[in-house]
Design a protein around this motif. Structure first.
Motif, PDB file in Angstrom:
ATOM      1  N   ARG A   1       0.713  21.170  28.092  1.00 46.75           N
ATOM      2  CA  ARG A   1       0.343  19.771  28.310  1.00 46.75           C
ATOM      3  C   ARG A   1       0.544  19.487  29.793  1.00 46.75           C
ATOM      4  NH1 ARG A   1       0.154  15.128  24.994  1.00 46.75           N
ATOM      5  NH2 ARG A   1       0.482  13.195  26.154  1.00 46.75           N
ATOM      6  N   LEU A   2      -0.543  19.260  30.503  1.00 46.41           N
ATOM      7  CA  LEU A   2      -0.498  19.016  31.937  1.00 46.41           C
ATOM      8  C   LEU A   2      -0.770  17.544  32.199  1.00 46.41           C
ATOM      9  CD1 LEU A   2      -0.225  20.250  34.770  1.00 46.41           C
ATOM     10  CD2 LEU A   2      -2.700  20.594  34.759  1.00 46.41           C
TER      11      LEU A   2
ATOM     12  N   ILE B   1      -8.136  20.348  19.334  1.00 51.61           N
ATOM     13  CA  ILE B   1      -9.284  19.452  19.501  1.00 51.61           C
ATOM     14  C   ILE B   1      -8.932  18.046  19.040  1.00 51.61           C
ATOM     15  CG2 ILE B   1     -11.629  18.966  18.716  1.00 51.61           C
ATOM     16  CD1 ILE B   1     -12.099  21.998  18.622  1.00 51.61           C
ATOM     17  N   ALA B   2      -8.218  17.944  17.916  1.00 48.07           N
ATOM     18  CA  ALA B   2      -7.829  16.626  17.402  1.00 48.07           C
ATOM     19  C   ALA B   2      -6.904  15.907  18.380  1.00 48.07           C
ATOM     20  CB  ALA B   2      -7.154  16.775  16.042  1.00 48.07           C
ATOM     21  N   ARG B   3      -5.945  16.623  18.937  1.00 47.23           N
ATOM     22  CA  ARG B   3      -5.017  15.997  19.889  1.00 47.23           C
ATOM     23  C   ARG B   3      -5.713  15.634  21.195  1.00 47.23           C
ATOM     24  NH1 ARG B   3       0.493  19.665  18.859  1.00 47.23           N
ATOM     25  NH2 ARG B   3       0.702  19.063  16.659  1.00 47.23           N
ATOM     26  N   ALA B   4      -6.743  16.424  21.566  1.00 51.02           N
ATOM     27  CA  ALA B   4      -7.468  16.145  22.803  1.00 51.02           C
ATOM     28  C   ALA B   4      -8.296  14.864  22.710  1.00 51.02           C
ATOM     29  CB  ALA B   4      -8.367  17.319  23.162  1.00 51.02           C
ATOM     30  N   LYS B   5      -8.505  14.363  21.501  1.00 54.70           N
ATOM     31  CA  LYS B   5      -9.284  13.133  21.328  1.00 54.70           C
ATOM     32  C   LYS B   5      -8.418  11.877  21.371  1.00 54.70           C
ATOM     33  CE  LYS B   5     -13.125  15.150  18.742  1.00 54.70           C
ATOM     34  NZ  LYS B   5     -13.936  15.108  17.513  1.00 54.70           N
ATOM     35  N   LYS B   6      -7.113  12.046  21.535  1.00 54.28           N
ATOM     36  CA  LYS B   6      -6.226  10.889  21.582  1.00 54.28           C
ATOM     37  C   LYS B   6      -6.353  10.178  22.933  1.00 54.28           C
ATOM     38  CE  LYS B   6      -2.832  12.632  18.261  1.00 54.28           C
ATOM     39  NZ  LYS B   6      -1.403  12.982  18.038  1.00 54.28           N
ATOM     40  N   PRO B   7      -6.013   8.891  22.983  1.00 54.26           N
ATOM     41  CA  PRO B   7      -6.107   8.148  24.247  1.00 54.26           C
ATOM     42  C   PRO B   7      -5.283   8.796  25.352  1.00 54.26           C
ATOM     43  CG  PRO B   7      -5.767   6.649  22.404  1.00 54.26           C
ATOM     44  CD  PRO B   7      -5.588   8.030  21.853  1.00 54.26           C
ATOM     45  N   GLY B   8      -5.829   8.783  26.552  1.00 56.10           N
ATOM     46  CA  GLY B   8      -5.132   9.316  27.712  1.00 56.10           C
ATOM     47  C   GLY B   8      -5.369  10.785  27.964  1.00 56.10           C
ATOM     48  N   ILE B   9      -6.016  11.492  27.021  1.00 61.97           N
ATOM     49  CA  ILE B   9      -6.304  12.916  27.188  1.00 61.97           C
ATOM     50  C   ILE B   9      -7.701  13.054  27.774  1.00 61.97           C
ATOM     51  CG2 ILE B   9      -6.359  15.170  26.108  1.00 61.97           C
ATOM     52  CD1 ILE B   9      -3.650  13.796  25.887  1.00 61.97           C
ATOM     53  N   ALA B  10      -7.792  13.657  28.939  1.00 70.26           N
ATOM     54  CA  ALA B  10      -9.080  13.772  29.618  1.00 70.26           C
ATOM     55  C   ALA B  10      -9.930  14.916  29.069  1.00 70.26           C
ATOM     56  CB  ALA B  10      -8.860  13.973  31.110  1.00 70.26           C
ATOM     57  N   GLY B  11      -9.310  15.883  28.404  1.00 65.20           N
ATOM     58  CA  GLY B  11     -10.043  17.007  27.863  1.00 65.20           C
ATOM     59  C   GLY B  11      -9.118  18.178  27.609  1.00 65.20           C
ATOM     60  N   TYR B  12      -9.715  19.328  27.246  1.00 68.98           N
ATOM     61  CA  TYR B  12      -8.909  20.526  27.035  1.00 68.98           C
ATOM     62  C   TYR B  12      -9.604  21.739  27.636  1.00 68.98           C
ATOM     63  CZ  TYR B  12     -11.861  22.018  23.075  1.00 68.98           C
ATOM     64  OH  TYR B  12     -12.923  22.433  22.279  1.00 68.98           O
ATOM     65  N   VAL B  13      -8.789  22.781  27.885  1.00 67.97           N
ATOM     66  CA  VAL B  13      -9.259  24.020  28.493  1.00 67.97           C
ATOM     67  C   VAL B  13      -8.795  25.185  27.622  1.00 67.97           C
ATOM     68  CG1 VAL B  13      -9.162  25.512  30.528  1.00 67.97           C
ATOM     69  CG2 VAL B  13      -9.069  23.013  30.805  1.00 67.97           C
ATOM     70  N   ILE B  14      -9.693  26.146  27.373  1.00 70.08           N
ATOM     71  CA  ILE B  14      -9.313  27.393  26.721  1.00 70.08           C
ATOM     72  C   ILE B  14      -9.434  28.501  27.763  1.00 70.08           C
ATOM     73  CG2 ILE B  14      -9.762  29.026  24.852  1.00 70.08           C
ATOM     74  CD1 ILE B  14      -8.845  26.297  23.868  1.00 70.08           C
ATOM     75  N   ALA B  15      -8.302  29.102  28.120  1.00 68.72           N
ATOM     76  CA  ALA B  15      -8.246  30.040  29.244  1.00 68.72           C
ATOM     77  C   ALA B  15      -8.529  31.475  28.801  1.00 68.72           C
ATOM     78  CB  ALA B  15      -6.886  29.948  29.928  1.00 68.72           C
ATOM     79  N   GLY B  16      -9.664  31.678  28.158  1.00 65.45           N
ATOM     80  CA  GLY B  16     -10.127  33.019  27.848  1.00 65.45           C
ATOM     81  C   GLY B  16      -9.644  33.581  26.524  1.00 65.45           C
TER      82      GLY B  16
ATOM     83  N   GLY C   1      -7.806   4.051  35.066  1.00 68.18           N
ATOM     84  CA  GLY C   1      -6.427   4.000  35.528  1.00 68.18           C
ATOM     85  C   GLY C   1      -6.121   5.094  36.524  1.00 68.18           C
ATOM     86  N   THR C   2      -4.835   5.458  36.598  1.00 67.97           N
ATOM     87  CA  THR C   2      -4.374   6.436  37.580  1.00 67.97           C
ATOM     88  C   THR C   2      -3.782   7.698  36.960  1.00 67.97           C
ATOM     89  OG1 THR C   2      -2.204   5.343  37.676  1.00 67.97           O
ATOM     90  CG2 THR C   2      -3.877   4.618  39.266  1.00 67.97           C
ATOM     91  N   ASP C   3      -3.498   7.695  35.668  1.00 66.89           N
ATOM     92  CA  ASP C   3      -2.849   8.825  35.005  1.00 66.89           C
ATOM     93  C   ASP C   3      -3.770   9.424  33.951  1.00 66.89           C
ATOM     94  OD1 ASP C   3      -0.645   8.084  36.520  1.00 66.89           O
ATOM     95  OD2 ASP C   3       0.298   6.970  34.875  1.00 66.89           O
ATOM     96  N   TYR C   4      -3.590  10.722  33.703  1.00 69.06           N
ATOM     97  CA  TYR C   4      -4.340  11.374  32.627  1.00 69.06           C
ATOM     98  C   TYR C   4      -3.634  12.672  32.253  1.00 69.06           C
ATOM     99  CZ  TYR C   4      -6.284  14.490  36.233  1.00 69.06           C
ATOM    100  OH  TYR C   4      -6.425  15.392  37.255  1.00 69.06           O
ATOM    101  N   THR C   5      -4.105  13.289  31.167  1.00 69.52           N
ATOM    102  CA  THR C   5      -3.512  14.524  30.662  1.00 69.52           C
ATOM    103  C   THR C   5      -4.612  15.507  30.285  1.00 69.52           C
ATOM    104  OG1 THR C   5      -1.574  13.358  29.795  1.00 69.52           O
ATOM    105  CG2 THR C   5      -2.049  15.511  28.844  1.00 69.52           C
ATOM    106  N   LEU C   6      -4.376  16.783  30.569  1.00 69.18           N
ATOM    107  CA  LEU C   6      -5.209  17.875  30.080  1.00 69.18           C
ATOM    108  C   LEU C   6      -4.370  18.763  29.167  1.00 69.18           C
ATOM    109  CD1 LEU C   6      -7.141  19.075  33.265  1.00 69.18           C
ATOM    110  CD2 LEU C   6      -8.166  18.010  31.254  1.00 69.18           C
ATOM    111  N   LEU C   7      -4.989  19.294  28.125  1.00 67.51           N
ATOM    112  CA  LEU C   7      -4.346  20.253  27.232  1.00 67.51           C
ATOM    113  C   LEU C   7      -4.960  21.619  27.488  1.00 67.51           C
ATOM    114  CD1 LEU C   7      -4.368  18.156  23.912  1.00 67.51           C
ATOM    115  CD2 LEU C   7      -2.706  18.108  25.792  1.00 67.51           C
ATOM    116  N   ILE C   8      -4.115  22.651  27.633  1.00 65.46           N
ATOM    117  CA  ILE C   8      -4.603  23.971  28.017  1.00 65.46           C
ATOM    118  C   ILE C   8      -4.012  25.026  27.099  1.00 65.46           C
ATOM    119  CG2 ILE C   8      -4.804  25.642  29.887  1.00 65.46           C
ATOM    120  CD1 ILE C   8      -3.755  22.688  31.382  1.00 65.46           C
ATOM    121  N   ALA C   9      -4.875  25.816  26.483  1.00 64.65           N
ATOM    122  CA  ALA C   9      -4.444  26.905  25.609  1.00 64.65           C
ATOM    123  C   ALA C   9      -5.127  28.190  26.034  1.00 64.65           C
ATOM    124  CB  ALA C   9      -4.769  26.594  24.154  1.00 64.65           C
ATOM    125  N   GLY C  10      -4.505  29.303  25.709  1.00 65.81           N
ATOM    126  CA  GLY C  10      -5.113  30.604  25.963  1.00 65.81           C
ATOM    127  C   GLY C  10      -5.127  31.448  24.711  1.00 65.81           C
TER     128      GLY C  10
END
Length: 226
Positions: free
Chosen positions: A211-212, A26-41, A3-12
């Motif tokens: 949530r981006l 991690i559990a929420r990042a596995k839901k449909p539409g979530i492309a992945g997650y980032v941990i910012a250090g 598709g054309t839309d997606y979401t990233l989850l980002i935590a620090g």
């Protein structure tokens, strides 16, 4: 992604120790539409057992498309060797491609408070070659650019910040997302939205993640509690 839309989850600043908030992410990042997650250090608290706990988390939770960034706490007790054994380079880029666009995400190592000349040269070269090929460009790093209060921990070099912010302005960087300070702050400089995240470690009263969403060709950011 489909598709054309997606979401990233980002935590620090997950600062393992405890893993309850990370488990939730991690559990929420596995839901449909979530492309992945980032941990910012500051993945770990600096306790040498933190990487052992992280290894168990990654093995048992089996996250998809997880991107980890080095923070100052992750360097304690010879932590660089552990970080490198799990993740390899602390400076890298990845793209997310949709049916109609490609977005560029850049991860920088500011764990010791500075980007440094070699990394800056790499970033400048990447911008010159690749920025024009992507719709959005978002940069992740650990140490935050803007400060609301004085701190003695991993302060960035002012001259280096001037160079980076000029580079971000010239190449129309959409967002710079950092952690480190533990308290949310949002600023705009030129065309760039700078976001400092709340900490995400267990027991922190204001813990939240970003949530981006890329939706209908726009960037939409919001904060959610664990």
């Amino acid at each position: 992604v489909p598709g054309t839309d997606y979401t990233l989850l980002i935590a620090g600043d997950t600062e393992i120790g405890g893993t309850a908030n990370l488990d939730t992410l991690i559990a929420r990042a596995k839901k449909p539409g979530i492309a992945g997650y980032v941990i910012a250090g500051d993945i770990t608290s600096g306790d040498p057992r933190g990487y052992d706990i992280l290894e168990h988390e990654l093995d048992t939770k089996n996250p998809d498309h997880a991107f980890y960034i080095l923070g100052n706490h992750d360097l304690f007790f010879n932590g660089w060797d552990d970080y490198y054994s799990y993740f390899g380079s602390s400076t890298y880029a990845f793209t997310v491609k949709t049916n109609d666009a490609s977005d560029l995400y850049i991860c920088l190592d500011s764990g010791n408070g500075t980007i440094g000349s070699i990394q800056l040269d790499w970033l400048s070269d990447l911008m010159a070659k690749e920025r024009k090929n992507h719709r959005f460009c978002i940069i992740f790093s650990h140490v935050n650019f803007f400060r609301e209060h004085h701190t003695f921990s991993a302060n960035p070099l002012v001259d280096e910040l001037h160079v980076l912010m000029d580079l971000f302005y010239r190449y129309s960087i959409d967002m710079v997302i950092t952690g480190h300070d533990h308290h949310r702050l949002e600023e705009f400089f030129g065309k760039t939205h700078y976001i400092t995240l709340d900490a995400f470690f267990d027991g922190f009263k204001q813990a939240s993640y970003l949530r981006l969403e890329i939706k209908n060709g726009k960037l939409i950011s919001s904060f959610e509690k664990p």
